[in-house]
Enzyme design. Structure first.
Site, short mmCIF file in Angstrom:
data_model
loop_
_atom_site.label_atom_id
_atom_site.label_comp_id
_atom_site.label_asym_id
_atom_site.label_seq_id
_atom_site.Cartn_x
_atom_site.Cartn_y
_atom_site.Cartn_z
CE LYS A 162 -5.67 4.07 1.98
NZ LYS A 162 -4.91 5.23 2.55
CG HIS A 211 -1.80 4.28 5.43
ND1 HIS A 211 -2.00 4.14 4.14
CD2 HIS A 211 -2.28 2.79 5.96
CE1 HIS A 211 -2.00 2.67 3.70
NE2 HIS A 211 -1.95 2.10 4.79
CD GLU A 245 -2.01 7.29 9.52
OE1 GLU A 245 -1.68 8.26 8.73
OE2 GLU A 245 -3.02 6.53 9.40
CB CYS A 297 -1.05 -0.13 1.09
SG CYS A 297 -2.00 -1.75 1.37
#
Length: 419
Positions: free
Chosen positions: A342, A310, A321, A170
């Site tokens: 996302k 992310h 994160e 990714c």
């Protein structure tokens, strides 16, 4: 000799929200979800039956005729189309016979994919089992291999510089962009077309991620399934598409009168060296990578105004994160805007970093931060400002984009408003 600066003059984007930069961008700032029931195949026996599929793609609009398309896997078609978008916007002149044209041997193409031509692999394997392996398509190998994407792009535009594909899960396309930046900085190239593409909404891909329990099973509410940083998150949602940037050495771009969108000022890559799929405890590797990227950009943490996270919507990633951001930014972490697009596109795997790099550039040029949608239930472990549910109009001068992949691979990019 002064340090070579690297600027962005072209962008290309395909996501589940639409084909084209503006279609996807408008969907993002409107807070729309591109997630829905899988239509490419019957996922009845899988725990996960939803994904972010691209439904409006027409390769002919980007110079891919039907005969050519039959020789290309869908991921390569996405790569070709976004490269064409970026080249149209940039107007990058390749050829010394053109006004301010670049020497073709100094124009590179670095485009990766996490999984590559998996739909071609599945299709041809099935055909081989049913009809015999002597009946495979003669185009099978070139459909499957990942470096065919940059190869086709270089052929189309006559770019004769470095031509290769990173494959780092990714973080793939963030690495592609970062390595393109380094190539220009050190004087190896003067321009690079870089990014990533993925077309992995296939039985084998979705099945594989599903049985490892990485995917959301919120099948009855697909548009609410991807919910980064929310307490009720239960896994990521597969997405597909591509992102592409045209990077140029600043002085040459200025002399040719290019429309400069933003500057890429920093990049770092490292490893957790911890686990095949789980992030390092407390986000140690991610934190180290963000620090290295800031050092590379010669910026203080307080100068970053927005992070495109992310933010996969998995329990471990989002919590770690968040911890990493707090470790690196200290008190400033509470003032930072952090969002995960996302939540709307799904996780585009190897294409995610490049798609989110395009989003970072748009945030700088439009003074608009896309939201994290489906943020409804605060999680004590995720306690930052995630730009919940609505876009925010605010000027920021520096943006960070995070990409972390299986195998513990990390990549961080830093973009700055062009001065």
């Amino acid at each position: 000799m002064s340090e070579r600066r690297v600027v962005i003059t072209g962008t290309g984007l395909i996501t589940a929200l639409g084909t084209g930069v503006e279609k996807s961008w408008q969907g993002l700032v409107q807070g729309r979800s591109g997630i829905g029931p899988i239509s490419r195949f019957a996922p009845d026996k899988l725990d996960t039956r939803i994904a972010g599929e691209v439904k409006d793609f027409n390769g002919e609009e980007y110079g891919i005729d039907r005969r050519e398309a039959r020789r290309m896997d869908l991921f390569a078609q996405y790569a070709m189309a976004t490269a064409e978008m970026a080249m149209r916007e940039s107007g990058l002149p390749i050829g010394t016979d053109k006004p301010h044209g670049y020497d073709p041997t100094r124009v590179g193409v670095i485009v990766g994919s996490g999984i590559g031509g998996i739909s071609s692999l599945e299709e041809q394997h099935k055909k081989g089992l049913e009809k015999g392996f002597d009946r495979l398509s003669p185009f099978f190998i070139i459909q499957m291999i990942i470096n065919m994407a940059p190869g086709l792009i270089s052929i189309r535009y006559g770019a004769k510089g470095p031509n290769w594909s990173p494959v780092s899960a990714c973080a793939t396309s963030a690495h592609a962009i970062g390595e393109g930046w380094k190539s220009i900085k050190v004087g190896e190239t003067d321009a690079v077309i870089c990014g990533g593409a993925e077309a992995s909404v296939t039985p084998l891909s979705v099945g594989g991620f599903s049985v490892m329990k990485a995917l959301s099973t919120r099948n009855d509410e697909p548009q609410r399934a991807s919910r980064p940083f929310d307490r009720e998150r239960d896994g990521f949602v597969m997405g597909e598409g591509a992102g592409m940037l045209v990077l140029e050495e600043y002085e040459h771009a200025r002399k040719r009168g290019a429309n400069i969108l933003a500057e890429l000022v920093g990049y770092a890559a490292n490893s957790d060296a911890h686990h095949q799929t789980a992030p390092a405890p407390e986000g140690e590797g991610a934190a180290r990578c963000m620090r290295l990227a800031l050092q590379s950009a010669k910026l203080n943490p307080e100068q970053i105004g927005y992070i495109n996270a992310h933010g996969t919507s998995t329990p471990y990633n989002d919590a770690n994160e968040t911890k990493a951001i707090k470790t690196v930014f200290g008190d400033h972490a509470k003032k930072l805007a952090v969002s995960s697009t996302k939540s709307m596109t799904g996780h585009m795997l190897g294409a995610a970093g490049a798609a989110e790099a395009v989003v970072a550039v748009k945030a700088l040029t439009h003074n608009l931060l896309p939201p994290t949608i489906n943020y409804e239930n605060p999680d004590p472990e995720c306690d930052l400002d995630y730009v919940p549910n609505q876009a925010r109009e605010v000027r920021v001068d520096a943006v960070m984009s995070n990409s972390f992949g299986f195998g513990g691979t990390n990549a961080v990019l830093v973009f700055h408003r062009f001065k």
